[in-house]
Design a protein around this motif. Structure first.
Motif, mmCIF file in Angstrom:
data_model
loop_
_atom_site.group_PDB
_atom_site.id
_atom_site.type_symbol
_atom_site.label_atom_id
_atom_site.label_comp_id
_atom_site.label_asym_id
_atom_site.label_seq_id
_atom_site.Cartn_x
_atom_site.Cartn_y
_atom_site.Cartn_z
ATOM 1 N N LEU A 275 10.357 -32.439 -36.192
ATOM 2 C CA LEU A 275 9.592 -31.790 -37.278
ATOM 3 C C LEU A 275 8.594 -30.712 -36.753
ATOM 4 O O LEU A 275 8.320 -29.742 -37.229
ATOM 5 C CB LEU A 275 9.142 -32.572 -38.047
ATOM 6 C CG LEU A 275 9.990 -33.534 -39.160
ATOM 7 C CD1 LEU A 275 9.367 -34.411 -40.092
ATOM 8 C CD2 LEU A 275 11.121 -32.688 -39.741
ATOM 9 N N ALA A 276 7.888 -31.314 -35.482
ATOM 10 C CA ALA A 276 6.955 -30.203 -34.873
ATOM 11 C C ALA A 276 7.657 -29.124 -34.221
ATOM 12 O O ALA A 276 6.456 -27.969 -33.961
ATOM 13 C CB ALA A 276 6.339 -31.233 -33.744
ATOM 14 N N GLN A 277 8.706 -29.004 -34.225
ATOM 15 C CA GLN A 277 9.441 -27.958 -33.429
ATOM 16 C C GLN A 277 10.045 -26.925 -34.592
ATOM 17 O O GLN A 277 10.603 -27.209 -35.541
ATOM 18 C CB GLN A 277 10.600 -28.150 -32.686
ATOM 19 C CG GLN A 277 10.438 -29.016 -31.461
ATOM 20 C CD GLN A 277 9.386 -28.449 -30.241
ATOM 21 O OE1 GLN A 277 9.419 -27.230 -30.324
ATOM 22 N NE2 GLN A 277 8.461 -29.230 -29.905
ATOM 23 N N HIS A 278 9.807 -25.487 -34.446
ATOM 24 C CA HIS A 278 10.057 -24.546 -35.426
ATOM 25 C C HIS A 278 11.241 -23.432 -34.887
ATOM 26 O O HIS A 278 11.119 -22.460 -35.492
ATOM 27 C CB HIS A 278 8.675 -23.914 -35.928
ATOM 28 C CG HIS A 278 7.814 -24.939 -36.486
ATOM 29 N ND1 HIS A 278 8.053 -25.593 -37.614
ATOM 30 C CD2 HIS A 278 6.650 -25.395 -36.046
ATOM 31 C CE1 HIS A 278 6.978 -26.360 -38.121
ATOM 32 N NE2 HIS A 278 6.205 -26.476 -37.029
ATOM 33 N N THR A 279 11.855 -23.822 -33.914
ATOM 34 C CA THR A 279 12.794 -23.093 -33.447
ATOM 35 C C THR A 279 13.955 -23.626 -32.840
ATOM 36 O O THR A 279 13.832 -25.066 -32.678
ATOM 37 C CB THR A 279 12.223 -22.345 -32.146
ATOM 38 O OG1 THR A 279 12.215 -23.243 -31.054
ATOM 39 C CG2 THR A 279 10.902 -21.290 -32.368
ATOM 40 N N THR A 280 15.053 -22.999 -33.100
ATOM 41 C CA THR A 280 16.373 -23.856 -32.678
ATOM 42 C C THR A 280 16.437 -24.342 -31.528
ATOM 43 O O THR A 280 16.805 -25.513 -31.014
ATOM 44 C CB THR A 280 17.476 -22.897 -32.997
ATOM 45 O OG1 THR A 280 17.546 -22.364 -34.220
ATOM 46 C CG2 THR A 280 18.782 -23.547 -32.733
ATOM 47 N N GLU A 281 15.676 -23.666 -30.577
ATOM 48 C CA GLU A 281 15.917 -24.166 -29.163
ATOM 49 C C GLU A 281 15.014 -25.232 -28.808
ATOM 50 O O GLU A 281 15.282 -26.282 -28.066
ATOM 51 C CB GLU A 281 15.545 -22.874 -28.305
ATOM 52 C CG GLU A 281 16.386 -21.722 -28.079
ATOM 53 C CD GLU A 281 16.171 -21.000 -29.480
ATOM 54 O OE1 GLU A 281 15.251 -21.115 -30.159
ATOM 55 O OE2 GLU A 281 16.995 -19.690 -29.484
ATOM 56 N N GLY A 282 13.796 -25.223 -29.569
ATOM 57 C CA GLY A 282 12.977 -26.422 -29.522
ATOM 58 C C GLY A 282 13.515 -27.655 -29.794
ATOM 59 O O GLY A 282 13.442 -28.669 -29.417
#
Length: 803
Positions: free
Chosen positions: A388-395
């Motif tokens: 949930l802390a990631q906001h990009t698809t790659e992340g």
């Protein structure tokens, strides 16, 4: 009661099994370690005769506190610190100093990585060590003594049943973890592989003898991947490593026993991990048990259909159990099955640390494939905050690929996996798999056998078939081959019966309907009479396409999918009908007339109303019929691929009507021109089959639809017309065509087709309303209403001119 157990290697363990406070010397689960002598410890299973190994007592593999040995006892339990200390003794090198200077390996033979290096396939940080809890060993020993020992003598492994019965106590012990020194004996017993090997007509040596000289594409793939399977383990690092030949033998044996599977790279990871703990033959039977009894069918076959079904189910489970995480993935268009597929194929051996993988396998071998979903949901839930802390698809993909390496506390993983999936049962999982398989069937067109969400034991039958060449030297090879073909036919027929029975139950509800097929010869003579039977005076009925609000007393209001009795059709635009005792006018273009020639409309059979009937027919029954049509289908040449049953259907239909083509074509034109077939059945079954085939080709060919979809549409057309069984008979009776397309032992050319016809006749009792264009239409669009309807409405009131 006080149990005192002496182990080889120098410790004595005492345990109180009475209630707390009743023993002045020991409390519950209190242990005393007393050095007895300094002997060389017994590690796992020594390289000795199997019979002698089974006669050893349960206490012979107990951990020891001798710090000079690979085991090291601490207050928390026995820690495996020395190189190779956790692998089977027959694989472990006699002198660990053979390693290159500066090379550090762990207890499993993996080359250790620095602490800051993240874990991935077959490597793990050196600071993590396997720990065996003495309490677990004592609990298991006490349980086996109580349940298995029927004499006063010391309990040995050969006295323990090959299959340990399932119970709440065993389940509790397994969740707490199996002692590492007992896994080599308990895994074959909780999984059923030991019982399977003892019942088999073929030994592991016989299987290796039969497959060793094979030079096929599969064997070449195995040879190519031998040193690429577990590159960071010294036992599989080079072609001459001690574990490579064992890996080769097991993979070749599996590919020979399961020719429909052959070789899958994920299987290599599983086998190489098991070879670290078990002997070669034990690994072979354990993997066979996993394929046959623990995983659904088609898990490792060419298109990985079973694995893809499980990935679709996993997505649904994430949506149900971790909805916020599913919404986050969906928002960023993240398909988790791109990574979790490898988790399932390798049974977590490629992504989790070995010490954690072993605990997962403890539960997996006992519970089956449901454990794969529990652990996947547990891993995702534990790492939810990182996702949930990631906001990009790659992340998100990066965190997803690293998620298994973040799991360090195996107790947390096991407990959390069970806590969040308390409502998940085998029955629920089976239903979800069946639904997912029906959805995928339209996109994956090649299935050797029908998909079954339940594991199916078939290896013994396959082994007998593959061994027929060896048996022919002794004069009984032909009978084995015939037996295998009969078994294959029986499996397909049983699968068809099961799917037909499911459809009958779907229609039956609480009513008691006769579902036993009529196999009498007279029943075939009555088919045409029953086909022509209809009620001439029955009023027409129609299904509402959309809601219609009643504004005047002479209007008839209804909701979408209501069934309206049509009493008058004199006006082209407005009809007169009845619904629920109320009569009135309604717009004709708001309803669709039902095809009820000799039948009564049923909502259960309408795929526009009931989604379940689509799964039962297109997903399950059509697959069963397709496999029957494919059984014995000839190949166009030695190197050619199998033709499709749809091509046979076209050839057989054209052959049936070629002599009466002009007459049949004239009848079809008349029926279309004067709408003769709308009121009653005036066409013969073969004429309706010819018409259905050409209608399907006309609608499907412009869109380049696959023959699989065409065949499913034809089956749906036969169900709509209540003559699928007669269509099947028409195809099988085209002797000249069937001899050209099928082998003599096929279903289509054998007398068994009469039995299939009788089974299919059961479905003629029910009213189906299945769309032939279901798989080529856009399912997201609502059913279109006829043109110019909106122009006829004035302020939502069609008949205002009558006021």
């Amino acid at each position: 009661l006080l149990y005192t157990i002496k182990f080889e290697g120098g410790i004595q363990m005492s345990m109180s099994h009475i209630q707390k406070g009743t023993s002045p010397m020991y409390s519950t689960s209190t242990f005393q370690f007393q050095p007895i002598s300094k002997q060389t410890p017994t590690l796992l299973c020594e390289d000795e005769d199997e019979d002698e190994e089974e006669k050893r007592p349960l206490t012979s593999c107990a951990p020891t506190p001798n710090t000079a040995t690979p085991h090291h006892a601490t207050a928390m339990g026995t820690r495996y610190k020395a190189p190779f200390s956790a692998v089977t003794s027959s694989l472990r090198p006699s002198d660990p100093r053979i390693l290159s200077k500066g090379t550090e390996v762990d207890e499993f033979g993996f080359i250790a990585l620095p602490k800051e290096t993240s874990y991935h396939a077959n490597s793990r940080p050196a600071h993590q060590a396997l720990v065996d809890n003495p309490a677990a060993h004592l609990h298991w020993t006490a349980h086996l003594e109580f349940t298995q020992n029927k004499t006063v003598d010391e309990l040995t492994w050969d006295k323990i049943s090959p299959l340990i019965p399932k119970s709440d106590k065993v389940h509790c012990l397994i969740r707490q973890g199996i002692p590492h020194v007992m896994r080599c004996k308990l895994w074959p017993r909780i999984s059923g592989s030991l019982a399977k090997s003892t019942k088999s007509n073929l030994s592991y040596k016989d299987i290796l003898h039969n497959c060793w000289d094979e030079d096929t594409v599969t064997t070449r793939m195995i040879e190519r991947d031998l040193v690429r399977t577990s590159t960071n383990n010294v036992f599989f690092q080079t072609i001459n490593a001690s574990g490579v030949n064992r890996l080769r033998n097991v993979l070749r044996g599996i590919s020979w026993l399961f020719p429909d599977i052959g070789y899958c790279q994920g299987m290599g990871m599983v086998v190489s991990t098991l070879l670290l703990l078990l002997e070669e033959s034990e690994v072979f039977w354990l993997v066979s048990c996993v394929i046959e009894d623990l995983l659904p069918s088609h898990y490792y076959n060419t298109n990985l259909f079973g694995s893809q079904v499980d990935q679709a189910v996993l997505s649904k489970l994430v949506e149900e159990y971790i909805p916020d995480l599913h919404a986050h993935f969906d928002h960023h268009s993240v398909e988790i099955n791109l990574l979790t597929l490898n988790w399932f194929l390798t049974l977590y051996t490629a992504v989790l640390a070995p010490r954690i993988t072993l605990r997962v396998w403890d539960c997996f071998l006992y519970e089956g494939s449901i454990l794969l979903f529990r652990v996947a949901l547990g891993i995702l839930s534990i790492n939810k905050d990182l996702f949930l802390a990631q906001h990009t698809t790659e992340g998100i993909f990066t965190e997803l690929s690293n998620a298994p390496s973040h799991v360090e506390d195996v107790e947390q993983l096991i407990s959390h996996s069970y806590e969040i999936t308390t409502s998940l049962t085998d029955h629920v999982l089976q239903e979800m798999r069946t639904e997912a398989a029906a959805t995928l069937n339209s996109t994956i067109n090649t299935l050797g056998k029908p998909y079954d969400p339940q594991p199916r034991e078939q290896a013994r039958k396959t082994a007998d078939t593959r061994a027929s060449w060896f048996s022919q030297w002794f004069g009984y090879g032909a009978s084995v081959s015939d037996k295998a073909k009969n078994i294959a036919q029986t499996e397909m027929l049983e699968d068809l019966r099961k799917n037909i029975a499911t459809i009958v139950r779907h229609f039956g509800g609480d009513t008691r309907l006769e579902v036993s097929p009529d196999y009498s010869f007279e029943s075939h003579q009555r088919d045409i009479e029953n086909f022509k039977d209809f009620s001439r005076n029955r009023p027409l009925r129609a299904r509402a396409l959309m809601d219609f609000e009643r504004h005047d007393e002479d209007e008839l209001g209804f909701c979408k999918n209501d069934i309206i009795t049509v009493l008058n059709q004199k006006d082209e635009h407005c009809w007169f009908g009845e619904l629920g005792g109320v009569r009135g006018f309604f717009p004709a273009k708001f309803v669709l007339l039902l095809d009820e020639r000799s039948k009564m409309y049923a909502i259960e059979g309408d795929d526009r109303v009931s989604n379940e009937i689509t799964t039962l027919v297109r997903g399950n029954m059509c697959t069963s019929l397709r496999n029957i049509f494919e059984h014995g289908l000839r190949r166009p040449s030695v190197m050619g691929s199998a033709l499709h049953p749809w091509h046979f259907v076209e050839d057989a239909i054209d052959h049936q009507i070629k002599e009466q083509f002009t007459q049949i074509l004239g009848r079809l034109v008349l029926c279309k021109t004067f709408r003769l077939d709308e009121e009653q059945k005036v066409l013969q079954p073969n004429e309706m089959l010819f018409r259905a085939m050409h209608l399907i080709n006309a609608s499907h060919d412009p869109l380049n639809i696959s023959p699989d979809v065409k065949l499913r549409s034809l089956i749906c057309a036969g169900l709509n017309e209540q003559c699928l069984h007669m269509w099947f008979a028409t195809l099988c009776q085209s002797t000249e065509i069937t001899e050209r397309w099928y082998a003599p032992w096929s279903f289509i050319r054998s007398p068994a087709w009469f039995q299939i016809k009788c089974e299919l006749r059961l479905l003629s009792k029910y009213a189906f309303n299945l769309s032939l264009d279901y798989e080529i239409n856009n399912k997201t669009q609502s059913e279109p209403v006829k043109q110019d309807v909106q122009d006829m409405l004035i302020k939502h009131h069609l008949f205002s001119w009558m006021s």
